[in-house]
Design a protein around this motif. Sequence first.
Motif, PDB file in Angstrom:
ATOM      1  N   GLU A   1       0.831  -1.219   0.000  1.00 27.91           N
ATOM      2  CA  GLU A   1       0.000   0.000   0.000  1.00 27.91           C
ATOM      3  C   GLU A   1       0.862   1.265   0.000  1.00 27.91           C
ATOM      4  O   GLU A   1       0.452   2.297  -0.520  1.00 27.91           O
ATOM      5  CB  GLU A   1      -0.999  -0.022   1.157  1.00 27.91           C
ATOM      6  N   LEU A   2       2.088   1.137   0.552  1.00 25.66           N
ATOM      7  CA  LEU A   2       3.010   2.276   0.503  1.00 25.66           C
ATOM      8  C   LEU A   2       3.367   2.580  -0.958  1.00 25.66           C
ATOM      9  O   LEU A   2       3.393   3.741  -1.384  1.00 25.66           O
ATOM     10  CB  LEU A   2       4.276   1.951   1.306  1.00 25.66           C
ATOM     11  N   SER A   3       3.620   1.521  -1.726  1.00 18.66           N
ATOM     12  CA  SER A   3       3.935   1.718  -3.148  1.00 18.66           C
ATOM     13  C   SER A   3       2.758   2.375  -3.875  1.00 18.66           C
ATOM     14  O   SER A   3       2.944   3.252  -4.721  1.00 18.66           O
ATOM     15  CB  SER A   3       4.253   0.395  -3.844  1.00 18.66           C
ATOM     16  N   ARG A   4       1.559   1.932  -3.545  1.00 20.41           N
ATOM     17  CA  ARG A   4       0.377   2.523  -4.191  1.00 20.41           C
ATOM     18  C   ARG A   4       0.320   4.032  -3.877  1.00 20.41           C
ATOM     19  O   ARG A   4       0.046   4.846  -4.743  1.00 20.41           O
ATOM     20  CB  ARG A   4      -0.903   1.828  -3.702  1.00 20.41           C
ATOM     21  N   LYS A   5       0.621   4.352  -2.603  1.00 13.45           N
ATOM     22  CA  LYS A   5       0.598   5.756  -2.176  1.00 13.45           C
ATOM     23  C   LYS A   5       1.673   6.574  -2.907  1.00 13.45           C
ATOM     24  O   LYS A   5       1.419   7.690  -3.359  1.00 13.45           O
ATOM     25  CB  LYS A   5       0.847   5.816  -0.669  1.00 13.45           C
ATOM     26  N   GLN A   6       2.866   5.965  -3.039  1.00 10.40           N
ATOM     27  CA  GLN A   6       3.955   6.672  -3.730  1.00 10.40           C
ATOM     28  C   GLN A   6       3.593   6.906  -5.196  1.00 10.40           C
ATOM     29  O   GLN A   6       3.910   7.949  -5.771  1.00 10.40           O
ATOM     30  CB  GLN A   6       5.273   5.885  -3.660  1.00 10.40           C
ATOM     31  N   LEU A   7       2.956   5.906  -5.811  1.00  7.02           N
ATOM     32  CA  LEU A   7       2.540   6.051  -7.217  1.00  7.02           C
ATOM     33  C   LEU A   7       1.488   7.145  -7.349  1.00  7.02           C
ATOM     34  O   LEU A   7       1.493   7.913  -8.312  1.00  7.02           O
ATOM     35  CB  LEU A   7       2.008   4.724  -7.747  1.00  7.02           C
ATOM     36  N   LYS A   8       0.599   7.216  -6.364  1.00  7.62           N
ATOM     37  CA  LYS A   8      -0.425   8.274  -6.352  1.00  7.62           C
ATOM     38  C   LYS A   8       0.257   9.652  -6.359  1.00  7.62           C
ATOM     39  O   LYS A   8      -0.096  10.527  -7.152  1.00  7.62           O
ATOM     40  CB  LYS A   8      -1.312   8.119  -5.112  1.00  7.62           C
ATOM     41  N   TYR A   9       1.279   9.810  -5.483  1.00  8.46           N
ATOM     42  CA  TYR A   9       2.004  11.092  -5.451  1.00  8.46           C
ATOM     43  C   TYR A   9       2.750  11.327  -6.762  1.00  8.46           C
ATOM     44  O   TYR A   9       2.798  12.433  -7.269  1.00  8.46           O
ATOM     45  CB  TYR A   9       3.013  11.132  -4.294  1.00  8.46           C
TER      46      TYR A   9
END
Length: 405
Positions: free
Chosen positions: A70-78
């Motif tokens: 989920e951290l990766s998903r968040k980073q991709l969102k940013y």
Amino acid sequence: MFSYEEIKQIRNQFPILKTNETNSIYFDNAATTQKPVQVINTIKKYYCNFNSNVNRSVHFLDNFTNNYLELSRKQLKYFINAKYREEIIFTTGTTESINLIAFCISKFIKKSDDIIISHSEHHSNIIPWQVLSQNNKANLKVIPVNSEGELNIRVFKKLMTKKTKLISISHVTNTFGILNPINKIIKTAHKHNSLVLIDGSQAISHITIDVQNLDCDFYVFSIHKMYGPTGLGILYGKKKVLDKFPPYKCGGGMIEKVNFKKTRFSGLPFKLEAGTPNIAGIIGTNKALQLLVNYSIIKINSYETKLLKYAIKILSNINGMKIYYNNSKLTKILSFNIENIHSFDLGKLLNNYGIAVRTGTHCAQPIMEYLKINGTIRISFAMYNTIEEIDIFYKYLIKCLDILR
Ligand code: PMP
């Protein structure tokens, strides 16, 4: 722009550039980029230290994995400035992202509706729309290109009508590296209430992407073209559009409740992510994003542009050289042919000197057919390539031409 020290530092992070015994030059970055040690080590660490599935159990390993994913998903969102985390869907690559959209959207495409693509698209952005149009008896319309390889915007505007339901276009073409005027396309399409899908495969590691500013409905890309692992892609879609999508694949992870009477599906993003994802790849992606952020896409862009301009300048001296196209819309990709030389012959000979280039039709046969050519030689740059490599390439290119002519 990078300093000499920075280029050295960047190259040191890519083991393949150091361990390569043949000292070869890799100019096939539009096909896939090499991987930095931090991506490789993170994937290794996941398998060695906390391998487990996601969203399945309550144990500590599962928690670790889930948090990292989920951290990766968040980073991709940013990274692409999406508004919501749920707008980032993990797929296996650009190809699957486009196929997913085509599958889900088919429900809304009626007989005689129009779908618009361009003449310069990759097969992945042609065939799903061709199949959908045939199945639904819709029309597939194609924006032509002008003599500079650019989209004919005048014709595009004429093609847009109230029957247009979707336009799907590459941000940067993989054949010639031409930057398409997507801002203009998105604005025009929205005036006609059409959805817009941007294939960002060749832009994502080179141009800062802000999907909210672009206002596109979908933006898709493959992680392996941005220094990350293979087998992983991203589908960004506006939440209000994805919310209307039916499930694409069905299975574990995308349901709230199953019984034999009726199944209730999860919300986004899980509704579109059935089955075990590429966990190692997703976790490794974080490090690829860090690399791009640390060195800055703006600096990478200006460095790769410098490489491109230098390559155009020296290649232009060669007799019989045809560059597609020598104009300001080009980015990091240089496609060319040399009179009376077949691209395969040249590519094979260059390979003997340890130089990796791409030859052929680059999964874009319609544009090659239109130009009446059987392919091109394509060189494409990444942040670790150098001016010295272009000089070596030029030296061996001349040697190959002496043999072939
Ligand atoms: N679109 C474009 C513009 C591409 O360059 C590529 C890869 N060459 C694709 C789609 C397909 O990407 P993938 O094979 O990673 O799914």
